[in-house]
Write a protein that holds these residues in place. Sequence first.
Motif, PDB file in Angstrom:
ATOM      1  N   MET A  55     138.125 104.800  54.535  1.00 43.46           N
ATOM      2  CA  MET A  55     137.383 103.714  53.886  1.00 43.46           C
ATOM      3  C   MET A  55     137.377 103.789  52.359  1.00 43.46           C
ATOM      4  SD  MET A  55     133.353 104.614  54.538  1.00 43.46           S
ATOM      5  CE  MET A  55     133.443 104.573  56.313  1.00 43.46           C
ATOM      6  N   ARG A  56     137.821 104.890  51.796  1.00 43.08           N
ATOM      7  CA  ARG A  56     137.928 104.978  50.337  1.00 43.08           C
ATOM      8  C   ARG A  56     139.193 104.312  49.810  1.00 43.08           C
ATOM      9  NH1 ARG A  56     137.060 111.372  50.520  1.00 43.08           N
ATOM     10  NH2 ARG A  56     138.244 110.924  52.425  1.00 43.08           N
ATOM     11  N   MET A  57     140.111 104.002  50.703  1.00 45.23           N
ATOM     12  CA  MET A  57     141.414 103.455  50.326  1.00 45.23           C
ATOM     13  C   MET A  57     141.431 101.923  50.480  1.00 45.23           C
ATOM     14  SD  MET A  57     143.243 106.092  49.451  1.00 45.23           S
ATOM     15  CE  MET A  57     141.743 106.802  48.754  1.00 45.23           C
ATOM     16  N   PRO A  58     142.321 101.230  49.728  1.00 43.32           N
ATOM     17  CA  PRO A  58     142.441  99.773  49.887  1.00 43.32           C
ATOM     18  C   PRO A  58     142.838  99.399  51.312  1.00 43.32           C
ATOM     19  CG  PRO A  58     143.548 100.508  47.881  1.00 43.32           C
ATOM     20  CD  PRO A  58     143.175 101.748  48.643  1.00 43.32           C
ATOM     21  N   LEU A  59     142.266  98.326  51.801  1.00 43.84           N
ATOM     22  CA  LEU A  59     142.573  97.845  53.142  1.00 43.84           C
ATOM     23  C   LEU A  59     143.966  97.233  53.192  1.00 43.84           C
ATOM     24  CD1 LEU A  59     139.134  96.180  53.839  1.00 43.84           C
ATOM     25  CD2 LEU A  59     140.138  97.973  55.265  1.00 43.84           C
ATOM     26  N   SER A  60     144.655  97.444  54.295  1.00 42.59           N
ATOM     27  CA  SER A  60     145.973  96.821  54.493  1.00 42.59           C
ATOM     28  C   SER A  60     145.858  95.525  55.287  1.00 42.59           C
ATOM     29  CB  SER A  60     146.906  97.802  55.223  1.00 42.59           C
ATOM     30  OG  SER A  60     146.350  98.155  56.486  1.00 42.59           O
ATOM     31  N   VAL A  61     144.626  95.180  55.677  1.00 40.61           N
ATOM     32  CA  VAL A  61     144.357  93.951  56.421  1.00 40.61           C
ATOM     33  C   VAL A  61     143.242  93.185  55.716  1.00 40.61           C
ATOM     34  CG1 VAL A  61     145.120  94.768  58.688  1.00 40.61           C
ATOM     35  CG2 VAL A  61     142.796  95.272  57.910  1.00 40.61           C
ATOM     36  N   GLY A  62     143.052  91.916  56.126  1.00 49.10           N
ATOM     37  CA  GLY A  62     141.988  91.123  55.535  1.00 49.10           C
ATOM     38  C   GLY A  62     142.512  90.140  54.516  1.00 49.10           C
ATOM     39  N   PRO A  63     141.641  89.548  53.710  1.00 49.74           N
ATOM     40  CA  PRO A  63     140.196  89.791  53.610  1.00 49.74           C
ATOM     41  C   PRO A  63     139.419  89.185  54.780  1.00 49.74           C
ATOM     42  CG  PRO A  63     140.816  88.010  52.146  1.00 49.74           C
ATOM     43  CD  PRO A  63     142.093  88.522  52.743  1.00 49.74           C
ATOM     44  N   PHE A  64     138.107  89.514  54.828  1.00 51.19           N
ATOM     45  CA  PHE A  64     137.271  89.175  55.965  1.00 51.19           C
ATOM     46  C   PHE A  64     136.051  88.358  55.544  1.00 51.19           C
ATOM     47  CE2 PHE A  64     139.605  92.969  57.049  1.00 51.19           C
ATOM     48  CZ  PHE A  64     140.009  92.733  58.359  1.00 51.19           C
TER      49      PHE A  64
END
Length: 243
Positions: A94-103
């Motif tokens: 959770m500290r890393m940028p998401l590879s999915v989304g945005p939500f």
Amino acid sequence: MSTWIATWFDSSYYHLLYQHRDDSEAQFFMDNLVQHLQVPKKATILDLACGKGRHSIYLANKGFDVVGVDLSPESIEHARKFEHEHLHFDTHDMRMPLSVGPFDYIFNLFTSFGYFPTEEEHLQTLQEMKQGLKSKNSTLVIDFFNAHKVIQQLVLKEEKTLSGITFKINRRVENGYILKDIRFEDKGQQFHFQEKVRAFTLEDFKGLLKQVGLELQTHFGGFDLSTYDPATSNRLILIVKPC
């Protein structure tokens, strides 16, 4: 990487110790939350630190598009058995940028925050949560324990025997963290794990959120969305939006 998170949460002993978590309680919370937020059908929801997916699975069954992510490969492997067109799982820190989304909505549930050794890591996590929100109308929910009550009623020593394994649990408060030492023996081998969670209060959260451009809209003290009382509430549930 906080080593204990990666090793303990992915351990079969972790799942054994916490096997009696209440699915009906989780579903009760999700029903209340969805109703309060007026979550529209086809809304996209991220279950951040989803564990084995009990909240994600229930939300997807209610008609939402859900992605669940967790640091534990073992938990995600289990959760993937329940995947379908509107429900997907992946491993993620959770500290890393998401590879999915945005939500439209990000749910961080069941005290899945506060694990990191530095404030910078907690701020980075909140920043990534903010980046994962689709717009200023999107909502972040953080469900945390009520640190005031947990510390006040801390059970210092406890033993639990499950499947023939006796877990000896010791708890203490140290440098703003609640520590839980878990020791046990299995098949002639001694094990020791330690959980370490920052005892963030409501005021702490307000300060952290402000630093990353998030704003607390309202807060509750239980899965029934009751009024928060530092002395008696079991939970601290934060409803947050981007500033």
